[in-house]
Scaffold this motif. Structure first.
Motif, PDB file in Angstrom:
ATOM      1  N   ASP A  61       0.837  -1.194   0.000  1.00  0.00           N
ATOM      2  CA  ASP A  61       0.000   0.000   0.000  1.00  0.00           C
ATOM      3  C   ASP A  61       0.872   1.245   0.000  1.00  0.00           C
ATOM      4  O   ASP A  61       2.105   1.186   0.022  1.00  0.00           O
ATOM      5  CB  ASP A  61      -0.930   0.000   1.213  1.00  0.00           C
ATOM      6  N   VAL A  62       0.212   2.389   0.011  1.00  0.00           N
ATOM      7  CA  VAL A  62       0.890   3.670  -0.110  1.00  0.00           C
ATOM      8  C   VAL A  62       1.719   3.954   1.147  1.00  0.00           C
ATOM      9  O   VAL A  62       1.322   3.626   2.269  1.00  0.00           O
ATOM     10  CB  VAL A  62      -0.148   4.779  -0.354  1.00  0.00           C
ATOM     11  N   CYS A  78       3.154   4.739  -4.104  1.00  0.00           N
ATOM     12  CA  CYS A  78       2.142   3.690  -4.055  1.00  0.00           C
ATOM     13  C   CYS A  78       2.413   2.670  -5.151  1.00  0.00           C
ATOM     14  O   CYS A  78       2.382   3.017  -6.342  1.00  0.00           O
ATOM     15  CB  CYS A  78       0.738   4.269  -4.219  1.00  0.00           C
ATOM     16  N   THR A  80       1.506  -0.404  -7.639  1.00  0.00           N
ATOM     17  CA  THR A  80       0.261  -0.842  -8.267  1.00  0.00           C
ATOM     18  C   THR A  80      -0.085  -2.281  -7.931  1.00  0.00           C
ATOM     19  O   THR A  80      -1.235  -2.691  -8.076  1.00  0.00           O
ATOM     20  CB  THR A  80       0.370  -0.753  -9.798  1.00  0.00           C
ATOM     21  N   GLU A  95      -6.051   3.398  -9.949  1.00  0.00           N
ATOM     22  CA  GLU A  95      -6.475   3.120  -8.580  1.00  0.00           C
ATOM     23  C   GLU A  95      -5.365   3.441  -7.586  1.00  0.00           C
ATOM     24  O   GLU A  95      -5.619   3.993  -6.497  1.00  0.00           O
ATOM     25  CB  GLU A  95      -6.895   1.663  -8.470  1.00  0.00           C
ATOM     26  N   ALA A  96      -4.128   3.124  -7.960  1.00  0.00           N
ATOM     27  CA  ALA A  96      -3.004   3.446  -7.078  1.00  0.00           C
ATOM     28  C   ALA A  96      -2.832   4.955  -6.953  1.00  0.00           C
ATOM     29  O   ALA A  96      -2.520   5.467  -5.872  1.00  0.00           O
ATOM     30  CB  ALA A  96      -1.722   2.802  -7.609  1.00  0.00           C
ATOM     31  N   ARG A  99      -5.358   6.394  -4.484  1.00  0.00           N
ATOM     32  CA  ARG A  99      -4.954   6.130  -3.097  1.00  0.00           C
ATOM     33  C   ARG A  99      -3.791   7.033  -2.691  1.00  0.00           C
ATOM     34  O   ARG A  99      -3.763   7.567  -1.573  1.00  0.00           O
ATOM     35  CB  ARG A  99      -4.548   4.662  -2.932  1.00  0.00           C
ATOM     36  N   LYS A 102      -4.887  10.770  -2.195  1.00  0.00           N
ATOM     37  CA  LYS A 102      -5.642  10.904  -0.947  1.00  0.00           C
ATOM     38  C   LYS A 102      -4.710  10.839   0.263  1.00  0.00           C
ATOM     39  O   LYS A 102      -4.887  11.590   1.240  1.00  0.00           O
ATOM     40  CB  LYS A 102      -6.705   9.812  -0.858  1.00  0.00           C
ATOM     41  N   ARG A 103      -3.699   9.971   0.173  1.00  0.00           N
ATOM     42  CA  ARG A 103      -2.730   9.891   1.286  1.00  0.00           C
ATOM     43  C   ARG A 103      -1.889  11.153   1.344  1.00  0.00           C
ATOM     44  O   ARG A 103      -1.564  11.643   2.446  1.00  0.00           O
ATOM     45  CB  ARG A 103      -1.830   8.662   1.076  1.00  0.00           C
ATOM     46  N   ALA A 136      -8.907  12.277  -7.773  1.00  0.00           N
ATOM     47  CA  ALA A 136      -9.022  12.260  -6.315  1.00  0.00           C
ATOM     48  C   ALA A 136      -9.227  13.651  -5.733  1.00  0.00           C
ATOM     49  O   ALA A 136      -9.549  13.793  -4.553  1.00  0.00           O
ATOM     50  CB  ALA A 136      -7.768  11.631  -5.711  1.00  0.00           C
TER      51      ALA A 136
END
Length: 523
Positions: A61-62, A78, A80, A95-96, A99, A102-103, A136
């Motif tokens: 994950d990120v 992040c 993939t 998608e990555a 995320r 947002k992080r 995002a």
């Protein structure tokens, strides 16, 4: 520097001068393998990630890392996950990126620098990555209007595309696609009062003011009843509430130079669907403010057109904005309504209102197509639950008629969707689809729908395309006609997104890749 115009708020989007550009306060990197980051321009990032992997090999994950040589020494990385298996696709990059951004925001970034990296398997992975990151940052229209302090999630966004000498043309494309998606999300995702038909007409008129897009709004009920009787039937129960009155919004773009193709887009814009007399019950009405994403797509596509100004193409769009209300004057099953094409339509289910909203407008497009160059006609709609049962929530379905199949339109959309991260599944019109809508007595020429939900109907997302062809008269322009017309129905009930999250914007990017981005753009 490029500016994203989003209603009356702006987010600055610029091509970064380099990884050390101190205009930004953090770097966001997406990759399937940290080893790809080796090299002079990204060596500091590779070192930071390599050091992190010594204590955490999961890459699941990120992560936020200290990294010298990047703005604010802040790196958001992040992975993939795998992208080389048979079933992997470019959406892993998008998608990555969502995320990671947002992080980055939760870490305090207000000016993130997004790095887009190409992958040998996915030619558009860098573009898809950046679009995911920008996605995002979307803030819903109602929040922007009522809570100005929450209007922008970021102050500035940088874009870095290693290996690309001149990033400005790509930034222009990214900006146009993102603002197009924003318009789509504003209309498609907002509540049924904020985006009631007259309010959508006002929004569209405002955003295209002083642009190359021609706007014509039809609000006269007499005109709707005379020229678009199927749509007018759906509108009947809303006539007692002026703020819910139907609007038919026509848009037109004509590119510079000799026109070689004409796209004709009809979008379903049901601002709220109660089901009408065949009322949605048992909690099934929640989320029905999202039944306007087809029309939202049309508006978003024209926003992208207005910014890119591709040459050699003409696009005509229609947004069929209507509310399917229940009341003493609502249309009911068993009624027979004569369409614009002169087809006597028996109503089978008032909850099949989307095809009613589009049918006469599709006929209008058929009529106009006779005078257009290389016309290709589309209906775009969140039309059936069946398409979700068939293909899941991630995919748009294209249902072509014979001339569209011969022209290769389904394959074109499938290819562009696969590359751009907005995949299509190809469905086929069959004789059973036409048989379902065939008249069962001499009273009518066809039946609008059966009495079952689409999810309980065999071929439930294909049959509406047959009805639309029959009611509009396009069925008379098949492969056996002297004047064949390519017509494709796009069911986006799944791909447009899940309520109450913001709509995805699909299939705007895929359609832009199919029809716009390979063309020369006006300076």
């Amino acid at each position: 520097m490029c500016i994203l115009l989003i209603c009356r708020y702006t987010v600055s989007v610029a091509a970064a001068a380099g990884l050390q550009d101190d205009s930004f306060d953090g770097v966001v990197v997406i990759s399937d393998n940290a080893e790809r980051l080796q090299g002079d321009s990204l060596s500091n990032i590779y070192s930071a990630i390599s050091s992190h992997k010594k204590i955490d090999k999961s890459e699941s994950d990120v992560v936020v890392l200290m990294c010298s040589g990047v703005p604010s020494s802040r790196l958001i990385y992040c992975p993939t996950g795998p992208v080389t298996r048979d079933y992997d696709d470019v959406r892993s990059f998008q998608e990555a990126a969502v995320r990671a951004v947002k992080r980055a925001l939760s870490a305090g970034c207000r000016r993130p620098l997004l790095v887009g990296l190409n992958h040998e398997r996915f030619s558009l992975s860098a573009r898809v990555t950046i679009l995911g990151g920008l996605d995002a940052l979307y803030t819903p229209l109602e929040i922007r209007e009522s809570c100005p302090d929450r209007a922008c999630k970021a102050d500035q966004v940088g874009i870095l595309l290693p290996g690309l000498k001149d990033a400005d043309p790509e930034v222009k494309i990214l900006r146009a696609l993102t603002v197009g998606r924003t318009v789509y999300k504003d209309i498609g995702g907002s509540d049924p009062e904020r985006t009631a038909p007259p309010a959508v007409a006002d929004y569209v008129t405002e955003i295209f003011k002083s642009t190359c897009i021609k706007v014509n709004v039809i609000s006269d009920e007499a005109v709707l009843e005379q020229e678009y009787p199927l749509l007018a039937a759906v509108n009947r129960a809303s006539k007692v509430v002026p703020r819910h009155h139907a609007r038919l919004i026509f848009l037109e773009y004509v590119g510079e130079g000799s026109i070689d193709s004409t796209l004709m887009l009809v979008g379903k814009g049901v601002t709220y669907d109660t089901g009408g007399a065949d009322l949605k019950v048992g909690g099934c009405m929640a989320g029905m403010s999202r039944d306007k994403c087809g029309a939202a797509f049309v508006a978003g596509f024209f926003q992208t057109l207005s910014m890119l100004k591709p040459k050699g193409i003409k696009v005509i769009g229609a947004m069929c904005m209507v509310r399917n209300s229940i009341g003493s004057d609502c249309y009911v099953s068993d009624e027979i309504i004569t369409s614009r094409a002169g087809v006597r339509v028996r109503i089978g289910n008032t909850d099949a209102e989307g095809r009613m909203a589009m049918g006469d407008v599709l006929c209008h497009m058929k009529e106009k197509a006779a005078n257009e160059v290389n016309p290709q006609i589309f209906t775009i709609a969140t039309l059936t639950g069946h398409v979700i049962r068939a293909y899941s929530e991630a995919y748009s379905a294209v249902v072509p008629n014979g001339p569209a199949k011969e022209k290769g339109i389904p394959e074109l959309l499938s290819k562009s969707g696969e590359k751009s991260g907005e995949p299509f599944e190809i469905s086929t019109l069959r004789r059973e689809d036409y048989a379902l809508h065939a008249a069962k007595s001499e009273y009518a020429d066809c039946i609008q729908a059966n009495t079952k939900p689409s999810t309980m109907t065999n071929r439930g997302h294909q049959t509406p395309a047959a009805f639309l062809a029959m009611a509009s008269g396009i069925a008379q322009h098949g492969c056996d006609s002297s004047a064949p017309l390519p017509y494709s129905h796009l069911d986006i009930a799944g791909s447009s997104g899940s309520f109450p999250q913001p709509p995805t914007g699909a299939p705007l990017v895929a359609m832009a890749h199919a029809y716009l981005l390979d063309r020369p753009l006006q300076a």
